[in-house]
Design a protein around this motif. Structure first.
Motif, short mmCIF file in Angstrom:
data_model
loop_
_atom_site.label_atom_id
_atom_site.label_comp_id
_atom_site.label_asym_id
_atom_site.label_seq_id
_atom_site.Cartn_x
_atom_site.Cartn_y
_atom_site.Cartn_z
N ILE A 93 -49.36 37.01 -48.73
CA ILE A 93 -50.15 36.42 -49.81
C ILE A 93 -51.41 35.77 -49.23
CG2 ILE A 93 -50.18 34.58 -51.56
CD1 ILE A 93 -47.32 35.28 -52.16
N ILE A 94 -51.23 35.08 -48.10
CA ILE A 94 -52.38 34.41 -47.48
C ILE A 94 -53.37 35.45 -46.96
CG2 ILE A 94 -53.08 32.74 -45.71
CD1 ILE A 94 -50.98 31.23 -46.94
N LYS A 95 -52.82 36.58 -46.48
CA LYS A 95 -53.71 37.65 -45.99
C LYS A 95 -54.55 38.19 -47.13
CE LYS A 95 -51.44 39.04 -41.79
NZ LYS A 95 -49.97 39.28 -41.72
N ARG A 96 -53.89 38.37 -48.27
CA ARG A 96 -54.60 38.95 -49.42
C ARG A 96 -55.47 37.91 -50.12
NH1 ARG A 96 -51.49 42.68 -53.94
NH2 ARG A 96 -53.27 42.81 -55.36
N ALA A 97 -55.04 36.66 -50.11
CA ALA A 97 -55.79 35.59 -50.78
C ALA A 97 -55.87 34.40 -49.82
CB ALA A 97 -55.08 35.20 -52.08
N PRO A 98 -56.83 34.44 -48.88
CA PRO A 98 -56.86 33.45 -47.79
C PRO A 98 -57.12 32.02 -48.24
CG PRO A 98 -58.49 35.22 -47.46
CD PRO A 98 -57.90 35.44 -48.80
N TYR A 99 -57.53 31.84 -49.50
CA TYR A 99 -57.78 30.49 -50.01
C TYR A 99 -56.50 29.80 -50.47
CZ TYR A 99 -57.83 33.72 -53.93
OH TYR A 99 -57.50 34.73 -54.78
N VAL A 100 -55.35 30.50 -50.39
CA VAL A 100 -54.08 29.87 -50.77
C VAL A 100 -53.63 28.91 -49.66
CG1 VAL A 100 -51.63 30.34 -51.15
CG2 VAL A 100 -53.36 31.73 -52.29
N ASP A 101 -53.26 27.68 -50.03
CA ASP A 101 -52.87 26.68 -49.04
C ASP A 101 -51.39 26.73 -48.71
OD1 ASP A 101 -55.36 24.76 -48.82
OD2 ASP A 101 -55.12 25.22 -50.96
N GLY A 128 -62.67 21.91 -44.81
CA GLY A 128 -62.68 22.93 -45.85
C GLY A 128 -61.32 23.57 -45.95
N ARG A 129 -61.26 24.83 -46.12
CA ARG A 129 -60.01 25.56 -46.33
C ARG A 129 -59.05 25.44 -45.15
NH1 ARG A 129 -58.19 25.59 -50.83
NH2 ARG A 129 -59.76 26.01 -52.39
N GLY A 130 -57.81 25.15 -45.44
CA GLY A 130 -56.83 25.01 -44.38
C GLY A 130 -56.19 26.33 -44.05
N ARG A 131 -55.36 26.34 -43.01
CA ARG A 131 -54.58 27.55 -42.80
C ARG A 131 -53.35 27.43 -43.68
NH1 ARG A 131 -53.56 24.25 -38.32
NH2 ARG A 131 -51.39 23.64 -38.51
N GLY A 132 -52.89 28.52 -44.20
CA GLY A 132 -51.81 28.46 -45.18
C GLY A 132 -50.49 28.02 -44.57
N ILE A 133 -49.74 27.23 -45.32
CA ILE A 133 -48.40 26.80 -44.92
C ILE A 133 -47.42 27.73 -45.64
CG2 ILE A 133 -46.79 24.84 -44.93
CD1 ILE A 133 -49.48 24.07 -43.70
N VAL A 134 -46.52 28.36 -44.89
CA VAL A 134 -45.56 29.29 -45.50
C VAL A 134 -44.15 28.78 -45.26
CG1 VAL A 134 -44.75 31.68 -45.57
CG2 VAL A 134 -47.16 31.21 -45.10
#
Ligand code: SAH
Ligand code: SF4
Ligand code: F3S
Length: 450
Positions: A93-101, A128-134
């Motif tokens: 999901i983060i790969k496809r939508a990198p703005y997801v936190d 700014g934009r963080g790296r996504g937490i999964v």
């Protein structure tokens, strides 16, 4: 940031009632951090999409909505994707939508406060934009042990998750992979939550589970495990202010003798059952790994009608499952006519990644699925209309729960989940009142108060 600072939370829920329940609990978990619900995307400090993976369309909707969230969000808002698409796709999901936190599965949402803090830290580090937490593992601890006691609830009806996950592995379905193995909450914890709900005015309770009748939770006072029937008996005994009890969704294989009996014995259990059969063809039922035949299903209904003659039935159907012949489809139509459902959901088979049926070679062309779906829905609607029309002249207890669209109109629910409209005072809200039904329409009833 101070924890009591007021912030706004926007949650969009897709899919089944369990997701609706989960969304409510996520809001409860975030409330102590200062988050209050909003329905306006542009003013939200945090946005959660609580997603559904059951069919391809449901999944695609999430990604198109994510784009809309990115464009319409308040500057700096946190974006989280929860639910079954999150569980199935994880970091993709983060790969496809990198703005997801944040990406979190259905079994990890009790850890939301931690994830929110992490997401803020990740942002600060990177500006700014963080790296996504999964967080999509299936943790050993149960989220139900860490959910807050405070629950924000409105109205007179509520859902309560008592069982989650599925071990059935129907060959078309993603749920066993997205929700994990079957788990049942202990009776004591369900009774506590039920009491809290009734303290807030709830009188109608729907017990939820992916396979709710496979429920086998720890019974009170160490009395082994309780069945769903025993759980409902405990609710009826210990929380008499619950006037209406329902449960959803059930599997035919788990319609045990005591559960069938409960439909005759428990006054608060509503005479309505959603019991999905999916198909009327034994050949397809076998390929779907449903673990029962059409005859077995019909026999269950017969036994239910013996103990509760006025029970109304509903079901789910899949058309265009791989290999479905004209005859298989006709068998389904015949079963629908034979049972006389008062309502039913039907879907075109949708290939789901990772499921056995997705690899079957005899997939059905889309145009055939379309024709079959339209035909089946017509037959289902005929049954629904006939049932509603037959309600005319009857007296039904109605739980009023909302104002109507026209002045002086108030709307409620019959025992069979039909909407019932009458002219009446607002003071009826939250009460169960006998109504004489004067008209049965395709989708609702009209009546007068007795
Ligand atoms: N646990 C429930 C239903 C879960 S999903 C049960 O066992 O009945 C809700 C409904 O979605 C299912 O009953 C089925 O009719 C439908 N469904 C599930 N997977 C599907 C797929 N791959 N394509 C089309 N419909 C599907
Ligand atoms: Fe899916 Fe079958 Fe489990 Fe229902 S019983 S959730 S349809 S695998
Ligand atoms: Fe959808 Fe997950 Fe419910 S796939 S139907 S949200 S269990």
């Amino acid at each position: 940031m101070s924890t009591c600072e007021k912030k706004k939370l926007y949650i969009k829920t897709y899919g089944c009632q369990m997701n609706v329940y989960d969304s409510g609990r996520m809001a409860d978990i975030l409330a102590p951090l200062g988050y209050q619900a909003t329905e306006i995307l542009g003013e939200a400090d945090m946005v959660i999409l609580n997603t559904c993976h059951i069919r391809e369309k449901a999944e695609e909707k999430v990604f198109s909505d994510l784009g809309r969230v990115r464009d319409g969000q308040k500057e700096g808002a946190l974006i989280a994707v929860a639910g079954c698409v999150a569980q199935a796709n994880g970091e993709h999901i983060i790969k496809r939508a990198p703005y997801v936190d944040i990406v979190l599965g259905p079994q990890t949402y009790h850890r939301l406060p931690e994830m929110v803090a992490k997401a803020h830290r990740a942002r600060d580090e990177k500006t700014g934009r963080g790296r996504g937490i999964v967080e999509t593992d299936f943790p050993l601890e149960s989220k139900f042990d860490s959910l807050p006691d405070t629950q924000s609830i409105q109205g007179t009806s509520a859902f309560l998750s008592v069982q989650e996950g599925c071990d059935k592995f129907c060959t078309f379905c993603v749920v066993p992979y997205t929700r994990g193995a079957e788990y049942s909450r202990p009776v004591a914890s369900i009774l506590e939550e039920t009491k809290r709900l009734t303290d807030q005015g709830i009188i109608e309770l729907t017990l939820l589970g992916q396979n709710v009748n496979a429920y086998h939770g720890e019974h009170l006072d160490g009395a082994g495990t309780a069945s769903l029937a025993q759980l409902m008996e405990a609710i009826a005994t210990h929380v008499p202010s619950i006037k209406r009890l329902r449960y959803i969704t059930s599997h035919p294989k788990d319609m045990s003798d005591d559960l069938i009996r409960a439909h005759g014995d428990l006054d608060c259990l509503m005479p309505y059952l959603h019991l999905p059969v999916q198909s009327g063809s034994d050949r397809l039922l076998e390929r779907m790994n449903r673990q029962h035949t059409a005859a077995h299903y019909l026999e269950i209904l017969e036994r239910l009608r013996k103990v509760r003659p006025d029970i109304a039935l509903s079901s789910d159907f899949i058309v265009g499952f791989p290999g479905e012949s004209d005859q298989d489809f006709e068998d389904t139509v015949a079963l629908v006519k034979n049972v006389g459902y008062v309502q039913a959901y039907s879907f075109k088979y949708s290939i789901r990644p990772g499921t056995p049926a997705g690899l079957y070679e005899d997939q059905i062309p889309e145009a055939v699925k379309d024709t079959r779906l339209a035909h089946l829905q017509e037959v289902i609607l005929e049954g629904q209309k006939a049932f509603n029309a037959a309600c005319s002249g009857r007296t039904l207890p109605v739980l009023f729960d909302r104002m109507g669209k026209t002045p002086g109109q108030i709307v409620g629910k019959s025992p069979y989940l039909q909407s019932v409209h009458i002219q009446g005072p607002e003071s009826l809200m939250g009460h169960i009142v006998n109504v004489h039904i004067t008209h049965g329409y395709a989708n609702s009833l009209e009546g007068v108060m007795l």
